[in-house]
Write a protein that holds these residues in place. Structure first.
Motif, PDB file in Angstrom:
ATOM      1  N   THR A  90      87.644  55.085  74.758  1.00 21.30           N
ATOM      2  CA  THR A  90      88.690  54.821  74.242  1.00 21.30           C
ATOM      3  C   THR A  90      89.510  54.110  73.086  1.00 21.30           C
ATOM      4  O   THR A  90      88.907  52.983  72.929  1.00 21.30           O
ATOM      5  N   LEU A  91      90.243  54.054  72.261  1.00 21.41           N
ATOM      6  CA  LEU A  91      90.744  53.394  71.668  1.00 21.41           C
ATOM      7  C   LEU A  91      92.546  53.800  71.818  1.00 21.41           C
ATOM      8  O   LEU A  91      93.237  55.213  70.793  1.00 21.41           O
ATOM      9  N   PRO A  92      93.772  53.018  73.036  1.00 19.61           N
ATOM     10  CA  PRO A  92      94.506  53.404  72.578  1.00 19.61           C
ATOM     11  C   PRO A  92      95.092  53.734  71.324  1.00 19.61           C
ATOM     12  O   PRO A  92      95.682  53.069  70.585  1.00 19.61           O
ATOM     13  N   GLN A 150      82.379  51.579  63.679  1.00 21.51           N
ATOM     14  CA  GLN A 150      82.951  51.042  65.154  1.00 21.51           C
ATOM     15  C   GLN A 150      82.976  51.754  66.073  1.00 21.51           C
ATOM     16  O   GLN A 150      82.695  51.827  67.265  1.00 21.51           O
ATOM     17  N   VAL A 191      90.363  53.207  62.612  1.00 28.68           N
ATOM     18  CA  VAL A 191      89.585  51.685  62.941  1.00 28.68           C
ATOM     19  C   VAL A 191      88.079  51.916  62.115  1.00 28.68           C
ATOM     20  O   VAL A 191      88.201  53.213  61.812  1.00 28.68           O
ATOM     21  N   GLU A 245      81.504  52.415  82.448  1.00 29.66           N
ATOM     22  CA  GLU A 245      81.618  51.368  81.484  1.00 29.66           C
ATOM     23  C   GLU A 245      81.005  51.048  80.118  1.00 29.66           C
ATOM     24  O   GLU A 245      81.334  50.812  79.097  1.00 29.66           O
ATOM     25  N   ALA A 269      82.812  54.434  77.914  1.00 25.42           N
ATOM     26  CA  ALA A 269      84.091  54.524  77.906  1.00 25.42           C
ATOM     27  C   ALA A 269      85.222  54.158  76.387  1.00 25.42           C
ATOM     28  O   ALA A 269      85.831  54.397  75.692  1.00 25.42           O
ATOM     29  N   PRO A 270      84.424  52.502  76.313  1.00 27.20           N
ATOM     30  CA  PRO A 270      84.396  51.554  75.110  1.00 27.20           C
ATOM     31  C   PRO A 270      85.092  52.122  73.659  1.00 27.20           C
ATOM     32  O   PRO A 270      85.120  52.416  73.386  1.00 27.20           O
ATOM     33  N   ALA A 271      83.643  53.088  74.141  1.00 24.37           N
ATOM     34  CA  ALA A 271      83.221  53.862  73.049  1.00 24.37           C
ATOM     35  C   ALA A 271      84.354  55.194  72.085  1.00 24.37           C
ATOM     36  O   ALA A 271      84.571  55.548  71.468  1.00 24.37           O
TER      37      ALA A 271
END
Lengths: 284, 269
Positions: free
Chosen positions: B59-61, B26, B22, B52, B55-57
């Motif tokens: 977390t990339l499963p 990003q 990725v 919230e 986590a998005p920063a």
């Protein structure tokens, strides 16, 4: 579910299998990646006016905000079945983002974020090779290729198998697949001939039965119910039940190291589903 | 355009789409956004209200549906077949991960994976795990009645095992690595304790299999490790999860500290 030819029964197959798994008490997710949004329409949503859909997942350059997938989920007529809907906007995705690195793994990442909420995920792929189909194949652990039992469909199958080989090369992994003869009408010579050719050309990958033409499937679609809820004893549903058992078995066999020692296993609970299906069959 | 050229173009297109990376851009803005919002909190603590945002920063499963978990036979035997992760546990592990390791970047690369390395395969409640031999200490036979339980310890702490090398704290590995699938039966038939090099913790396991030699490219390395930071990657060929024992040891130590502190205070009283 994928095939580069349209109208071969991808959506129906997705919904029939998803319904059977959901009936067996499994938490099932169906993902509509087809810009036509047939599956989305099936459950009463309008893909032309859907404000949020799978399209949203592709708007973050391959990065998925943690809470986004869950927000996109929609209820269906089956309590154990959720839908990630399509919208017509998906059709322009390719033009917006031609060949962007990592964009082929958007659905894989999405399913990763939802993995604790579902036991099974079934993806309805569009018939065109592009970013959406690549996403569907990359996210899958087993591919079902529904093939209408007619001569022209066989050509489409050849193309699909070639595409799969190339995807495997890119992913450096082999995606197991099964070919599913659909819309079989034993009264027509075309169906019989096509089935016989499939047996000859793909003896190992062909599911050794077929899904018959059944008007009950169309009736179920009109009612917005998964086929098994509409008529669990219809000819097509009996065939789909057999197909599901076959796929679950193949799924386990493709992991011999796991079956042999009963050690590490994938996330899905195939035998449990199979047992549940057996119970259902027995109770009928 | 010739058939070969078309084929090559199509293959390039697919390769590019399926590029696992990725774009860094990003991740960076998101991280800096968190840092700006509260630099101290972003590094040292994770306030629940910031989950919230952070986590998005981080977390990339990975190919989560492809990761080996637990045998089908065992799943079908479990009272609850597939359940949600216990949110509290997950949050705890996540907080510990961030607090102890600070940033994602520090987790990305493991030093022992630059060249071929030896791993030991073992089973915990049906889950096949591998650890690099370089991080292993000693393997001891597990005898439940030889463990000394301690009051006020976390539920994943089985007890103290006295060894010639000193006291070893024994971790109930199954409860740690797959709390969502843990059942009381997971504690039955534990056979060995594998000690971690340079640490006073050992992993209770059900079976020790054999050693294997792995090439770095045989491992599907995780590029993001905000969740289950101890999971370095998966080895498809052996259908097992590869543990990063260094990170695991850090996480255990961080999670164990509050309990140690409580024990110490209780002791003084």
């Amino acid at each position: 579910m994928a095939n580069q030819k349209g109208g071969v029964g991808k959506t129906t197959t997705t919904l029939a299998l998803a319904g059977l798994l959901a009936d067996a008490g499994k938490r099932v997710l169906v993902v509509d990646l087809d810009p036509h949004g047939s599956m989305t329409s099936y459950f009463g949503y309008d893909p032309d006016t859907m404000e949020h859909s799978c399209y949203d997942l592709f708007q973050h350059s391959g990065f998925i905000p943690l809470s986004l997938p869950e927000k996109l989920l929609r209820d269906t007529s089956h309590e154990n079945l959720k839908l990630l809907p399509a919208s017509t906007a998906l059709a322009v995705l390719e033009r917006q983002s031609p060949g962007k690195g990592g964009l082929g793994l958007v659905i894989t990442r999405t399913l990763g974020l939802l993995q604790d909420d579902f036991d099974f995920a079934l993806i309805d792929s569009p018939p065109l090779l592009g970013v959406l189909m690549v996403n569907a194949l990359a996210a899958s652990e087993h591919l079902l290729i529904p093939v209408q039992t007619e001569f022209l469909a066989l050509k489409g199958l050849e193309r699909m198998v070639n595409t799969l080989k190339m995807i495997n090369r890119s992913r450096k992994q082999t995606l197991p697949y099964s070919i599913v003869p659909t819309l079989f009408d034993r009264r027509t010579q075309a169906s019989i001939t096509a089935l016989s050719m499939l047996k000859k050309q793909y003896p190992e990958m062909l599911w050794p039965a077929y899904i018959p033409v059944d008007t009950r499937l169309r009736d179920a679609s009109r009612a917005g119910l998964v086929p098994s809820r509409f008529d669990k004893n219809s000819r097509a549903i009996l065939a789909y039940r057999a197909l599901l058992k076959h796929v679950l078995r193949v799924y386990l066999q493709s992991r011999p190291a796991l079956s042999a020692e009963g050690a590490a296993m994938p996330t899905v609970s195939a035998p449990a589903a199979e047992i549940a299906l057996d119970k259902q069959t027995a109770s009928q | 355009m010739s058939k070969d050229t078309q084929h090559a173009a199509l293959q390039n297109y697919l390769d590019e789409l399926l590029d696992d990376a990725v774009p860094e851009m990003q991740v960076e803005p998101a991280l800096s956004r968190v840092a700006q919002s509260n630099p101290v909190q972003s590094v040292l603590h994770i306030d629940p209200s910031y989950k919230e945002l952070t986590a998005p920063a981080l977390t990339l499963p990975q190919l989560a549906l492809r990761e080996p978990l637990i045998s089908e036979e065992q799943i079908s035997r479990l009272p609850v077949s597939i359940g949600r992760l216990d949110t509290q546990d997950e949050d705890d592990v996540q907080s510990s991960a961030v607090a102890s390791v600070e940033t994602e970047a520090e987790l990305g690369k493991v030093s022992w994976a630059d060249s071929p390395f030896e791993c030991l395969l073992f089973d915990v409640a049906g889950l096949a795990l591998a650890v690099p031999l370089s991080a292993l200490g000693t393997i001891y036979r597990f005898e439940a009645d030889e463990l000394t339980p301690l009051f006020g310890q976390p539920d994943w702490f089985l007890g103290i095992l006295a060894t010639p090398q000193g006291n070893l704290k024994v971790l109930e590995t199954a409860r740690w690595v797959m709390p969502e699938r843990y059942t009381a039966g997971s504690r039955d038939n534990l056979k060995y304790v594998i000690s971690i090099n340079g640490c006073d913790w050992g992993l209770a396991v059900h079976q020790v299999r054999h050693a294997i030699r792995l090439q770095p490219d045989q491992v599907k390395w995780r590029t993001q490790r905000s969740q289950r930071a101890w999971l370095a990657g998966t080895v498809i060929e052996h259908m097992c999860a590869l543990l990063d024992l260094e990170v695991l040891a850090q996480l255990i130590t961080v999670k164990d500290k509050p309990h140690c502190a409580i024990s110490a205070v209780t002791g003084k009283l």
